[in-house]
Scaffold this motif. Structure first.
Motif, short mmCIF file in Angstrom:
data_model
loop_
_atom_site.label_atom_id
_atom_site.label_comp_id
_atom_site.label_asym_id
_atom_site.label_seq_id
_atom_site.Cartn_x
_atom_site.Cartn_y
_atom_site.Cartn_z
N GLN B 93 4.35 12.85 8.83
CA GLN B 93 3.35 12.91 7.75
C GLN B 93 3.82 13.77 6.57
OE1 GLN B 93 -0.24 11.83 8.22
NE2 GLN B 93 0.22 10.85 10.16
N LYS B 131 2.96 4.99 -4.58
CA LYS B 131 2.82 6.18 -3.72
C LYS B 131 4.12 6.54 -3.02
CE LYS B 131 -1.72 6.61 -4.14
NZ LYS B 131 -2.38 7.84 -4.59
N THR B 138 -1.01 12.34 2.65
CA THR B 138 -2.05 12.23 1.62
C THR B 138 -2.51 10.77 1.42
OG1 THR B 138 -0.43 11.94 -0.16
CG2 THR B 138 -1.08 14.21 0.37
N LEU B 139 -1.87 9.82 2.10
CA LEU B 139 -2.27 8.42 1.95
C LEU B 139 -3.60 8.16 2.66
CD1 LEU B 139 1.13 6.61 2.71
CD2 LEU B 139 0.20 7.20 0.48
N SER B 140 -4.30 7.13 2.20
CA SER B 140 -5.54 6.75 2.88
C SER B 140 -5.19 6.05 4.19
CB SER B 140 -6.33 5.80 1.99
OG SER B 140 -5.63 4.57 1.90
N GLY B 141 -6.20 5.85 5.04
CA GLY B 141 -5.98 5.21 6.34
C GLY B 141 -5.35 3.83 6.18
N MET B 143 -3.59 2.70 3.67
CA MET B 143 -2.22 2.81 3.17
C MET B 143 -1.25 3.18 4.29
SD MET B 143 -2.74 4.86 -0.38
CE MET B 143 -3.40 4.10 -1.84
N LYS B 144 -1.71 4.06 5.18
CA LYS B 144 -0.85 4.46 6.30
C LYS B 144 -0.53 3.25 7.18
CE LYS B 144 -2.26 9.28 6.44
NZ LYS B 144 -3.18 10.28 6.99
N VAL B 169 -9.55 -0.46 9.42
CA VAL B 169 -9.19 -0.75 8.03
C VAL B 169 -10.27 -1.62 7.40
CG1 VAL B 169 -7.51 -2.02 6.63
CG2 VAL B 169 -6.73 -0.56 8.48
N ASP B 170 -10.61 -1.35 6.13
CA ASP B 170 -11.70 -2.12 5.52
C ASP B 170 -11.27 -3.57 5.28
OD1 ASP B 170 -10.72 -2.63 2.85
OD2 ASP B 170 -11.09 -0.53 2.38
#
Lengths: 258, 311
Positions: B93, B131, B138-141, B143-144, B169-170
């Motif tokens: 991370q 990014k 610092t990435l969103s879920g 993005m990870k 994930v949305d």
């Protein structure tokens, strides 16, 4: 083709390890500089000036320079690999390497090389600090370099084995605190083991760090309490045993694969 | 000589040190170019199977080959062909997405210049290029998750294994991820997918295996499996519930609440007779929908049937 791929993989691990050392330089490079400055100032300068010569023509501060460099190399080579490899287990990113076609020996060599590089950096820092307190001599370049390398490799491999078995961060702190530090302090860093009475002298010879410190001291100052061949035999045998064991652990996936 | 299957698993077994038998002789064949769903309830053995295929778990017995290369006898050769998107986040991370991708390529022996080009390609395709230089923590879920797909693509695998890649994930990001994976599949990469979103498996996958309690209980094409579904249930929203429900041949009507009815009927049964009967009683149907995804119904039925057998 495979050799080329393995070299790329090896280079990737070493590059990543160096990037880590530099990224957290406040934890990896700065503490040994501060600690060693204090050692040189207190033991070398203040107390050492009252002790006199340890060997003909060798003042106390000169005597402890090789030992302190070795101490820093031992602690940092060990600490680098144990924290880095355990961190990769803890964060699960060791899996990036385990799912790749990279052979086990490349993983082991890469991490050991990273630890040796940190040992080299810290050794250079301690040497730089020492130059403020005394004039550095170099009696035998080859002995100095090979002893430095073998010592860093031995303790990097030991740190790797520790990291493989460790299940929590406490497990990688226990060995340095309760085994490594006492062995280092009793390994002839601050005194010649030849000055010890029996049975302590003989007992001290069972400590592999005695051989490393004295071989390195021979390389810098030309004085040693142990036979140089015996020192190389101890270092090479320890490195070979630990390398074999580390490879066995990786191939079996101990602590890594279910 | 015919091309070897993308994946050929034969009688794979795994018993953990604590005695849990996670796989009980699993056999499975996935053809090149397939988009294959591997479904099963939690603890069924999916992750163990994927772990063995990606060499994170040691098998107790059996054999598995990836494009004809044994994961035991030619581990390096087999791993060279696989890309894995694991269920759990497993990257450093503190490293940047760019470094994570380039390093992953390095572990596969891909020279740095090539790796940098590929990292740009896949990070751009997965909308992560902006990014590329930030710490990945610092990435969103979402993005990870996409980063793990980009990383898995760095060795341009012939077999991509996705272990619940869209968990948490949305819907928008999930759809963009499926678009990417579908394109990869169309370009020739074989994809194995495990997911709990069964409508995704139904839409994306051509073949399917269902695993439960360490055994494969169904292995067929999606079409054949869905054809097995002989009844379906509709949910009817009604303006007002009649005092007495009408009797319609072949339809079982069940009131759920004051404004909702469930109608269970054969897939071949027409809906006209149902609506006619409801109209005759003065019931106004305001909307209608399938109660459950078709695959979900079959999945539940198969797994429950298997549990019934075990009991």
């Amino acid at each position: 083709m495979q050799t080329q791929a393995n070299l790329v993989a090896l280079g990737t691990i070493v590059r990543r390890e160096i990037a880590r050392i530099l990224r957290i330089w406040g934890q990896t490079l700065l503490p040994p500089a501060i600690t060693m400055t204090l050692y040189f100032f207190i033991f070398g300068n203040l107390i050492g000036s009252r002790i006199g010569e340890m060997h003909p023509g060798v003042s106390y501060i000169d005597f402890i320079v090789p030992g302190l460099i070795m101490m820093a190399v031992i602690q940092n080579a060990y600490g680098n690999i144990s924290s880095s490899f355990f961190g990769s287990k803890f964060g699960r990113y060791v899996e990036e390497m385990l799912v790749s076609p990279m052979p086990s020996w490349v993983i082991l060599t890469g991490y050991v090389a990273g630890a040796v590089v940190r040992g080299l950096m810290v050794g250079a820092i301690v040497l730089g600090v020492a130059m403020f307190f005394t004039q550095i001599r170099l009696h035998h370049v080859a002995v100095t370099l090979t002893t430095f390398l073998l010592t860093a490799v031995v303790f990097a491999l030991a740190g790797f084995v520790n990291a493989v078995y460790a299940k929590k961060f406490d497990d990688i702190a226990i060995v340095p605190t309760f085994i490594l530090t006492p062995l280092t302090y009793l390994g002839g860093v601050f005194y010649p083991v030849s000055s010890l009475a029996e049975p302590w002298h003989t007992i001290s010879l069972a400590n592999p760090i005695v051989y490393m410190v004295n071989a390195f001291r021979y390389g810098l100052l030309g004085v040693s309490d142990v036979n140089l061949y015996a020192a190389y035999a101890v270092m090479l045998a320890t490195a070979a045993i630990l390398a074999g064991f580390g490879l066995y652990l990786l191939r079996r996936g101990v602590g890594l694969r279910a | 000589m015919s091309a070897p299957p993308a994946l050929d698993v034969r009688n794979l077994t795994k018993t953990y040190a604590n005695g849990v038998q996670a796989l009980k002789g699993v056999s499975l064949r996935v053809e090149p170019g397939d988009f294959f769903a591997l479904l099963g309830p939690n603890g069924a053995g999916k992750s163990t199977l994927i772990g063995i295929l990606s060499s994170l778990v040691n098998a107790s017995g059996g054999e598995a080959e990836v494009f004809g290369r044994s994961i035991h006898r030619d581990r390096g050769g087999a791993m060279q062909l696989i890309g894995l998107v694991p269920q759990e986040l497993n990257f450093n991370q503190f490293e940047t997405p760019f470094d994570i991708c380039v390093n992953q390529a390095g572990f596969y022996g891909i020279p740095r210049a090539v790796a940098c080009g590929r990292a740009e390609t896949y990070l751009r395709q997965l909308s992560l290029w902006e990014k590329k230089d930030v710490a990945s923590r610092t990435l969103s879920g979402g993005m990870k998750r996409r980063l793990m797909i980009a990383r898995a693509m760095m060795n341009e695998p012939r077999l991509l294994i996705l272990d619940e890649p869209t968990a948490g994930v949305d819907i928008e990001i999930r759809r963009s991820m499926w678009k990417f994976v579908s394109e990869i599949n169309r370009a020739g990469t074989t994809v194995i997918l495990t997911t709990h979103y069964l409508e995704e498996a139904e839409q994306l996958c051509r073949n399917i295996a269902i695993i439960d309690k360490g055994s494969i209980i169904e292995n067929t094409s999606m079409k054949r499996l869905l054809a097995k579904l002989d009844v379906e249930t509709f949910v009817l929203d009604v303006a007002a519930m009649p005092a007495e429900l009408p009797q319609v041949d072949g339809v079982r009507l069940t009131p759920v609440d004051a404004h909702t009815l469930e109608a269970e009927m054969s897939r071949t049964h027409d809906l006209n007779s149902l609506f006619a009967a409801l109209s005759a009683r003065g019931v106004t149907v305001t909307s209608m929908r399938n109660k459950a995804n078709r695959l979900e119904e079959l999945f539940v039925r198969l797994v429950e049937g298997n549990h019934g057998k075990a009991a």
